[in-house]
Enzyme design. Structure first.
Site, PDB file in Angstrom:
ATOM      1  N   HIS A 148       0.834  -1.204   0.000  1.00 52.35           N
ATOM      2  CA  HIS A 148       0.000   0.000   0.000  1.00 52.35           C
ATOM      3  C   HIS A 148       0.868   1.253   0.000  1.00 52.35           C
ATOM      4  O   HIS A 148       0.597   2.214  -0.736  1.00 52.35           O
ATOM      5  CB  HIS A 148      -0.933   0.000   1.213  1.00 52.35           C
ATOM      6  CG  HIS A 148      -1.696   1.270   1.377  1.00 52.35           C
ATOM      7  ND1 HIS A 148      -2.683   1.664   0.506  1.00 52.35           N
ATOM      8  CD2 HIS A 148      -1.594   2.260   2.301  1.00 52.35           C
ATOM      9  CE1 HIS A 148      -3.164   2.835   0.885  1.00 52.35           C
ATOM     10  NE2 HIS A 148      -2.522   3.223   1.974  1.00 52.35           N
ATOM     11  N   ASP A 154       2.367   1.807  -3.402  1.00 51.99           N
ATOM     12  CA  ASP A 154       1.319   2.262  -4.311  1.00 51.99           C
ATOM     13  C   ASP A 154       1.009   3.734  -4.074  1.00 51.99           C
ATOM     14  O   ASP A 154       0.899   4.524  -5.017  1.00 51.99           O
ATOM     15  CB  ASP A 154       0.070   1.408  -4.120  1.00 51.99           C
ATOM     16  CG  ASP A 154      -1.035   1.787  -5.079  1.00 51.99           C
ATOM     17  OD1 ASP A 154      -0.780   1.868  -6.290  1.00 51.99           O
ATOM     18  OD2 ASP A 154      -2.177   1.981  -4.605  1.00 51.99           O
TER      19      ASP A 154
END
Length: 117
Positions: free
Chosen positions: A75, A78
């Site tokens: 995460h 990203d």
């Protein structure tokens, strides 16, 4: 090495950068150009911090061949890559707002001159 802790720092710095960038874009949209360069520079500094953390993670993986990566790291990566992409687009948009503002000022001047005649 605490990967979760570093992942949270990545998210923090990327989020700070995103906030500065969107603030700069908002200022550009409102033709408030005095703080834009500072905000973009602050965003770049935050992204540099995030990049340094990312480099530590890559070096750790190279040394210790990390076998599992927490979802929070995925995460974080990203989030960081999205903000880096946004930075490029926002910088282009700011330049478009600057040029549009200059054109509007010139147009207003021409209209004012025409009214005086």
């Amino acid at each position: 090495m605490n990967i979760e802790n570093l992942s949270m720092k990545l998210i923090l710095h990327a989020g700070n950068a995103k906030g500065y960038l969107h603030g700069a874009l908002r200022d550009a949209r409102n033709a408030e150009f005095d703080q834009i360069d500072l905000k973009v520079k602050q965003a770049a500094n935050e992204l540099l911090e995030a990049h340094n953390i990312q480099t530590k993670l890559i070096q750790e993986d190279a040394k210790n061949d990390l076998t599992s990566l927490p979802v929070i790291l995925v995460h974080a990566q990203d989030h960081l890559m999205t903000v880096m992409s946004e930075k490029d687009l926002i910088e282009e948009m700011i330049e478009m707002y600057r040029k549009q503002h200059k054109m509007n000022v010139k147009l207003d001047e021409l209209i004012d001159k025409a009214k005086l005649k």
